[in-house]
Design an enzyme around this catalytic site. Structure first.
Site, PDB file in Angstrom:
ATOM      1  N   THR A  18      -9.288  36.490  23.768  1.00 21.65           N
ATOM      2  CA  THR A  18      -8.315  37.503  23.360  1.00 21.65           C
ATOM      3  C   THR A  18      -8.839  38.901  23.679  1.00 21.65           C
ATOM      4  O   THR A  18      -8.095  39.803  24.021  1.00 21.65           O
ATOM      5  CB  THR A  18      -8.040  37.407  21.838  1.00 21.65           C
ATOM      6  OG1 THR A  18      -7.801  36.054  21.490  1.00 21.65           O
ATOM      7  CG2 THR A  18      -6.847  38.249  21.422  1.00 21.65           C
ATOM      8  N   ARG A  22     -17.025  36.482  24.696  1.00 23.18           N
ATOM      9  CA  ARG A  22     -17.886  36.510  23.514  1.00 23.18           C
ATOM     10  C   ARG A  22     -18.699  35.235  23.434  1.00 23.18           C
ATOM     11  O   ARG A  22     -18.213  34.154  23.746  1.00 23.18           O
ATOM     12  CB  ARG A  22     -17.053  36.632  22.236  1.00 23.18           C
ATOM     13  CG  ARG A  22     -16.388  37.976  22.170  1.00 23.18           C
ATOM     14  CD  ARG A  22     -15.881  38.277  20.799  1.00 23.18           C
ATOM     15  NE  ARG A  22     -15.062  39.474  20.885  1.00 23.18           N
ATOM     16  CZ  ARG A  22     -14.231  39.869  19.946  1.00 23.18           C
ATOM     17  NH1 ARG A  22     -14.121  39.158  18.841  1.00 23.18           N
ATOM     18  NH2 ARG A  22     -13.535  40.965  20.095  1.00 23.18           N
ATOM     19  N   SER A 113     -16.691  42.994  18.458  1.00 22.62           N
ATOM     20  CA  SER A 113     -15.840  43.535  17.392  1.00 22.62           C
ATOM     21  C   SER A 113     -16.476  43.359  16.018  1.00 22.62           C
ATOM     22  O   SER A 113     -17.597  43.794  15.804  1.00 22.62           O
ATOM     23  CB  SER A 113     -14.454  42.893  17.489  1.00 22.62           C
ATOM     24  OG  SER A 113     -13.570  43.537  16.606  1.00 22.62           O
ATOM     25  N   HIS A 114     -15.795  42.656  15.135  1.00 22.90           N
ATOM     26  CA  HIS A 114     -16.231  42.523  13.745  1.00 22.90           C
ATOM     27  C   HIS A 114     -17.152  41.331  13.535  1.00 22.90           C
ATOM     28  O   HIS A 114     -17.626  41.114  12.429  1.00 22.90           O
ATOM     29  CB  HIS A 114     -14.998  42.355  12.863  1.00 22.90           C
ATOM     30  CG  HIS A 114     -14.112  41.288  13.425  1.00 22.90           C
ATOM     31  ND1 HIS A 114     -13.250  41.552  14.475  1.00 22.90           N
ATOM     32  CD2 HIS A 114     -14.028  39.971  13.172  1.00 22.90           C
ATOM     33  CE1 HIS A 114     -12.642  40.419  14.811  1.00 22.90           C
ATOM     34  NE2 HIS A 114     -13.099  39.453  14.041  1.00 22.90           N
ATOM     35  N   LYS A 126     -16.343  43.352  27.449  1.00 23.91           N
ATOM     36  CA  LYS A 126     -14.983  43.329  27.991  1.00 23.91           C
ATOM     37  C   LYS A 126     -14.821  44.484  28.973  1.00 23.91           C
ATOM     38  O   LYS A 126     -15.503  45.504  28.879  1.00 23.91           O
ATOM     39  CB  LYS A 126     -13.941  43.411  26.880  1.00 23.91           C
ATOM     40  CG  LYS A 126     -14.005  44.669  26.049  1.00 23.91           C
ATOM     41  CD  LYS A 126     -12.871  44.668  25.037  1.00 23.91           C
ATOM     42  CE  LYS A 126     -12.984  45.871  24.121  1.00 23.91           C
ATOM     43  NZ  LYS A 126     -11.827  46.042  23.267  1.00 23.91           N
ATOM     44  N   ASP A 277     -14.096  48.586  11.655  1.00 23.99           N
ATOM     45  CA  ASP A 277     -14.873  47.385  11.965  1.00 23.99           C
ATOM     46  C   ASP A 277     -16.059  47.673  12.885  1.00 23.99           C
ATOM     47  O   ASP A 277     -16.393  48.834  13.147  1.00 23.99           O
ATOM     48  CB  ASP A 277     -13.966  46.314  12.579  1.00 23.99           C
ATOM     49  CG  ASP A 277     -13.561  46.655  14.000  1.00 23.99           C
ATOM     50  OD1 ASP A 277     -13.446  47.849  14.306  1.00 23.99           O
ATOM     51  OD2 ASP A 277     -13.365  45.720  14.810  1.00 23.99           O
ATOM     52  N   ASP A 279     -16.697  47.701  16.093  1.00 23.85           N
ATOM     53  CA  ASP A 279     -16.569  48.575  17.260  1.00 23.85           C
ATOM     54  C   ASP A 279     -15.539  49.689  17.055  1.00 23.85           C
ATOM     55  O   ASP A 279     -15.190  50.387  18.007  1.00 23.85           O
ATOM     56  CB  ASP A 279     -16.215  47.756  18.503  1.00 23.85           C
ATOM     57  CG  ASP A 279     -14.890  47.018  18.358  1.00 23.85           C
ATOM     58  OD1 ASP A 279     -14.527  46.675  17.226  1.00 23.85           O
ATOM     59  OD2 ASP A 279     -14.213  46.796  19.377  1.00 23.85           O
ATOM     60  N   ASP A 281     -12.284  49.770  16.230  1.00 23.02           N
ATOM     61  CA  ASP A 281     -10.855  49.755  16.579  1.00 23.02           C
ATOM     62  C   ASP A 281      -9.955  49.271  15.449  1.00 23.02           C
ATOM     63  O   ASP A 281      -8.747  49.504  15.478  1.00 23.02           O
ATOM     64  CB  ASP A 281     -10.593  48.979  17.888  1.00 23.02           C
ATOM     65  CG  ASP A 281     -11.083  47.552  17.854  1.00 23.02           C
ATOM     66  OD1 ASP A 281     -11.679  47.139  16.829  1.00 23.02           O
ATOM     67  OD2 ASP A 281     -10.894  46.840  18.867  1.00 23.02           O
ATOM     68  N   ARG A 282     -10.528  48.598  14.444  1.00 15.54           N
ATOM     69  CA  ARG A 282      -9.675  48.137  13.335  1.00 15.54           C
ATOM     70  C   ARG A 282      -9.724  49.111  12.163  1.00 15.54           C
ATOM     71  O   ARG A 282     -10.654  49.917  12.059  1.00 15.54           O
ATOM     72  CB  ARG A 282     -10.166  46.771  12.836  1.00 15.54           C
ATOM     73  CG  ARG A 282      -9.995  45.689  13.853  1.00 15.54           C
ATOM     74  CD  ARG A 282     -10.325  44.332  13.263  1.00 15.54           C
ATOM     75  NE  ARG A 282     -10.059  43.319  14.279  1.00 15.54           N
ATOM     76  CZ  ARG A 282      -9.948  42.021  14.049  1.00 15.54           C
ATOM     77  NH1 ARG A 282     -10.108  41.577  12.821  1.00 15.54           N
ATOM     78  NH2 ARG A 282      -9.685  41.178  15.020  1.00 15.54           N
ATOM     79  N   GLU A 363      -0.932  45.458  15.100  1.00 17.12           N
ATOM     80  CA  GLU A 363      -1.116  44.031  14.877  1.00 17.12           C
ATOM     81  C   GLU A 363      -1.464  43.816  13.411  1.00 17.12           C
ATOM     82  O   GLU A 363      -2.108  44.664  12.785  1.00 17.12           O
ATOM     83  CB  GLU A 363      -2.266  43.498  15.731  1.00 17.12           C
ATOM     84  CG  GLU A 363      -1.998  43.522  17.213  1.00 17.12           C
ATOM     85  CD  GLU A 363      -3.013  42.653  17.954  1.00 17.12           C
ATOM     86  OE1 GLU A 363      -2.701  41.481  18.185  1.00 17.12           O
ATOM     87  OE2 GLU A 363      -4.106  43.156  18.268  1.00 17.12           O
ATOM     88  N   SER A 365      -3.640  42.078  12.327  1.00 24.10           N
ATOM     89  CA  SER A 365      -5.093  41.897  12.209  1.00 24.10           C
ATOM     90  C   SER A 365      -5.803  43.247  12.068  1.00 24.10           C
ATOM     91  O   SER A 365      -6.848  43.451  12.660  1.00 24.10           O
ATOM     92  CB  SER A 365      -5.600  41.149  13.431  1.00 24.10           C
ATOM     93  OG  SER A 365      -5.150  41.787  14.620  1.00 24.10           O
ATOM     94  N   LYS A 376      -6.540  49.818  20.129  1.00 22.02           N
ATOM     95  CA  LYS A 376      -6.265  50.161  18.746  1.00 22.02           C
ATOM     96  C   LYS A 376      -7.376  51.083  18.263  1.00 22.02           C
ATOM     97  O   LYS A 376      -8.458  51.111  18.862  1.00 22.02           O
ATOM     98  CB  LYS A 376      -6.135  48.912  17.890  1.00 22.02           C
ATOM     99  CG  LYS A 376      -7.324  47.999  17.909  1.00 22.02           C
ATOM    100  CD  LYS A 376      -6.923  46.657  17.314  1.00 22.02           C
ATOM    101  CE  LYS A 376      -8.092  45.699  17.339  1.00 22.02           C
ATOM    102  NZ  LYS A 376      -7.762  44.447  17.983  1.00 22.02           N
ATOM    103  N   ARG A 496      -5.080  30.064  12.273  1.00 19.85           N
ATOM    104  CA  ARG A 496      -4.461  31.162  11.529  1.00 19.85           C
ATOM    105  C   ARG A 496      -3.035  30.754  11.179  1.00 19.85           C
ATOM    106  O   ARG A 496      -2.284  30.301  12.049  1.00 19.85           O
ATOM    107  CB  ARG A 496      -4.414  32.431  12.370  1.00 19.85           C
ATOM    108  CG  ARG A 496      -5.769  32.863  12.915  1.00 19.85           C
ATOM    109  CD  ARG A 496      -5.744  34.330  13.295  1.00 19.85           C
ATOM    110  NE  ARG A 496      -6.880  34.735  14.098  1.00 19.85           N
ATOM    111  CZ  ARG A 496      -8.126  34.936  13.648  1.00 19.85           C
ATOM    112  NH1 ARG A 496      -8.398  34.710  12.377  1.00 19.85           N
ATOM    113  NH2 ARG A 496      -9.084  35.328  14.458  1.00 19.85           N
TER     114      ARG A 496
HETATM  115  C1  G1P Z   1      -7.945  38.525  16.777  1.00 19.16           C
HETATM  116  C2  G1P Z   1      -6.657  39.061  16.181  1.00 19.16           C
HETATM  117  C3  G1P Z   1      -5.879  39.796  17.248  1.00 19.16           C
HETATM  118  C4  G1P Z   1      -6.748  40.896  17.842  1.00 19.16           C
HETATM  119  C5  G1P Z   1      -8.060  40.304  18.342  1.00 19.16           C
HETATM  120  C6  G1P Z   1      -9.021  41.391  18.819  1.00 19.16           C
HETATM  121  O1  G1P Z   1      -7.645  37.612  17.809  1.00 19.16           O
HETATM  122  O2  G1P Z   1      -5.885  38.036  15.615  1.00 19.16           O
HETATM  123  O3  G1P Z   1      -4.716  40.337  16.665  1.00 19.16           O
HETATM  124  O4  G1P Z   1      -6.090  41.530  18.898  1.00 19.16           O
HETATM  125  O5  G1P Z   1      -8.695  39.588  17.303  1.00 19.16           O
HETATM  126  O6  G1P Z   1      -9.362  42.275  17.804  1.00 19.16           O
HETATM  127  P1  G1P Z   1      -7.626  36.012  17.590  1.00 19.16           P
HETATM  128  O7  G1P Z   1      -8.966  35.642  17.017  1.00 19.16           O
HETATM  129  O8  G1P Z   1      -6.548  35.747  16.586  1.00 19.16           O
HETATM  130  O9  G1P Z   1      -7.341  35.455  18.940  1.00 19.16           O
HETATM  131 ZN    ZN Z   2     -12.848  45.533  16.788  1.00 17.37          ZN
END
Ligand code: G1P
Ligand code: ZN
Length: 543
Positions: A18, A22, A113-114, A126, A277, A279, A281-282, A363, A365, A376, A496
């Site tokens: 996504t 990773r 990310s997180h 990425k 978070d 990095d 972005d959240r 989103e 998330s 984001k 999810r």
């Molecule tokens: C998750 C979130 C999605 C977000 C992504 C990157 O992806 O659900 O909305 O864009 O992290 O931060 P997922 O693990 O669901 O594929």
């Molecule tokens: Zn992030």
């Protein structure tokens, strides 16, 4: 300067998910793993000779080593210039800002990310394209294909560069410029928001805590919130970035940001709380004893956008990922602006923003952003809320109560089942898929099922099609149950379940979301047989 062509072999499993590639740090530390992927990126993104690459990461374990390797590979592959954040740091939104501001060809962002960080935890990389946004699926698929054919990568023999001092120097024919990681981003925020109004709010009897969760936003938040906007020192908690994020899980939600949540739900709670978070972005937005769902946050921003200087003339439209609640759709309808429903992942918003079709995106998330960058943006969302509160002089709860009274409330929750056996997870979704025909017309949780499908999306700008983006059970009254497998995890599968129901009756708006959605939750378990298949009787995380 000597360019070396190092022989290598394809390494399985280097498909970006996504949000980039990773894997565990230990996997990234295997010989050639990172270099294979970086060379594959450089091989498929077009003619990079004479171009500029932006480089930075969230500071997690292995960030510095990865940056050194990438700089040497950029020099060997013909880039003219690398802009790298000081100490190897750039938050994801800051990287997007820098790519756009300096007309870079693209950027490599090092982050998972997180996801937790440290020698036994996760790493990620990425590639973002010249608009500052994540590479679209055709590009990431081309990278993946390349990783399966690679036989060699190019790297120069050179000393490691000093990442800690701002300045520029040459590596062969390539210039390396170490830039202030915060300055460009902070200047952009100042252009967008009414800093005077926010400064005024912070001078009033208004208390505020921001949790940087020992991740990348600490330095950004201190400069912007404390130095530029005058919030008292200490407003930013956990503001020292650490390469293991202090052993935490910097995902700003009610489960993982519990330190902040306890403060906002404790005695003498501040008026406003927010977190970002790993990095940057959240974001999570909290009021005094009050949680704003990310779906509602997007809707409130859309409804109040004209209070923010950059959006004072109105917004072109909003876009939300499919699992995000329809709260923003109601605002878009009232405003008579565009509204788009895209698959999960920020990469699907880029085309819409580039074409001027939407201004705000979000989103469920914990991601919200606008066309100021193509990612984001956590701190941007916090500043947006501060700007709204400064102008409206109301509490967070007051703003939401008013919003729901006007538009109705979309009760919403996401239930995550993490590290589930992959085969069981696949079967959970398949069970629902197998009932697509029989569910139609049935009553579940007092609601009639209107239709079921696997969500597919045709990009309205380039016509590209993305299939299998989530299993949907849609009800006649607009309620929804959605099942999806995560594309960002690194161990087992994560299921999810997204639950949504609409309530127009104001007298019901104060209900707890889990209570309002209880029937839907039972229905989801029943049709998917999730408890039987996974052996789980409750989710790992509820947001
Ligand atoms: C998750 C979130 C999605 C977000 C992504 C990157 O992806 O659900 O909305 O864009 O992290 O931060 P997922 O693990 O669901 O594929
Ligand atoms: Zn992030």
């Amino acid at each position: 300067m000597q360019v070396q062509a190092i022989s290598t072999q394809p390494i399985a499993g280097q498909r970006p998910g996504t949000s980039g590639l990773r894997a565990k740090v230990k996997v990234f530390q295997q010989p050639h793993y990172l270099a294979n992927f970086v060379q594959s990126v450089f091989d498929v993104i077009g003619d990079i000779s004479g171009q500029t690459l932006v480089l930075g990461g969230d500071g997690r374990y292995f960030n510095r080593e990865a940056i050194q390797i990438i700089i040497k590979m950029a020099a060997a592959n013909g880039f003219a210039k690398v802009l790298v954040g000081q100490a190897g740091i750039l938050s994801t939104p800051a990287a997007s800002c820098v790519i756009r501001k300096y007309d870079a060809f693209g950027g490599l962002i090092l982050s998972a990310s997180h996801n937790p960080a440290g020698p036994d935890e996760d790493f990620g990389i990425k590639y973002n394209i010249s608009n500052g946004g994540p590479a679209p699926e055709q590009v990431t698929e081309a990278m993946f294909k390349r990783t399966s054919e690679i036989t060699a990568y190019n790297i120069v023999e050179a000393d490691d560069v000093n990442l800690d001092e701002i300045g520029q120097f040459n590596m062969g024919d390539m210039q390396v410029q170490v830039i202030d990681a915060v300055a460009d981003y902070a200047a952009l925020m100042q252009d967008i928001f009414d800093f005077d109004a926010i400064r005024g709010l912070l001078e009033q009897d208004f208390s505020f805590t921001f949790d940087a969760m020992h991740a990348v936003t600490g330095p950004y938040a201190k400069v912007i919130l404390e130095d530029m906007l005058g919030a008292p020192k200490g407003t930013v908690m956990n503001g020292e970035p650490k390469d293991d994020f202090g052993g935490g899980h910097p995902d700003p939600n009610l489960t993982y940001a519990h330190e902040l949540v306890d403060i906002l739900y404790g005695d003498d709670a501040p008026d406003f709380g927010a977190a970002s978070d790993g990095d940057g972005d959240r974001n999570m937005i909290l009021g005094n004893h009050f949680f704003v769902t990310p779906s509602d946050s997007l809707a409130v921003m859309a409804a109040n956008a004209t209070l923010v200087p950059a959006y004072k003339d109105g917004i072109a439209g909003v876009a939300r990922s499919m699992p995000t609640s329809g709260a923003a759709d109601r605002v878009a309808e009232a405003l008579g602006i565009n509204c788009f429903e895209t698959p999960t992942g920020w990469k699907f918003f880029g085309n819409l923003m580039d074409a001027g079709k939407v201004t705000l995106c979000g989103e469920e998330s914990f991601g919200t952003g606008s066309d100021h960058v193509r990612e984001k943006d956590g701190l941007w969302a916090v500043l947006f809320w501060l700007n709204i509160l400064a102008v409206r002089q109301e509490s967070v709860e007051g703003v939401l109560a008013d919003h729901w009274a006007k538009f109705g409330r979309n009760f919403y929750s996401r239930h995550d089942y993490e590290a589930v056996d992959s085969a069981a997870a696949t079967q959970v979704l398949q069970n629902v898929r197998d009932q697509f025909d029989s569910l139609k017309g049935q009553t579940l949780a007092g609601r009639v099922v209107q239709m079921c499908d696997d969500f597919a999306y045709t990009d309205p700008i380039d016509g590209s099609v993305s299939t299998n983006q989530g299993v949907r059970v849609l009800f006649e009254d607009g309620s929804r149950i959605i099942f999806r497998l995560s594309g960002t995890g690194t161990s087992g599968a994560t299921i999810r379940i997204y639950l949504e129901s609409y309530e127009a009756d104001v007298s019901q708006h104060g209900l707890d979301a889990q209570v309002a959605l209880a029937g839907m939750i039972d229905a989801a378990n029943q049709i998917s047989k999730l408890p039987e298949l996974t052996g789980r009787d409750k989710p790992t995380v509820i947001t």
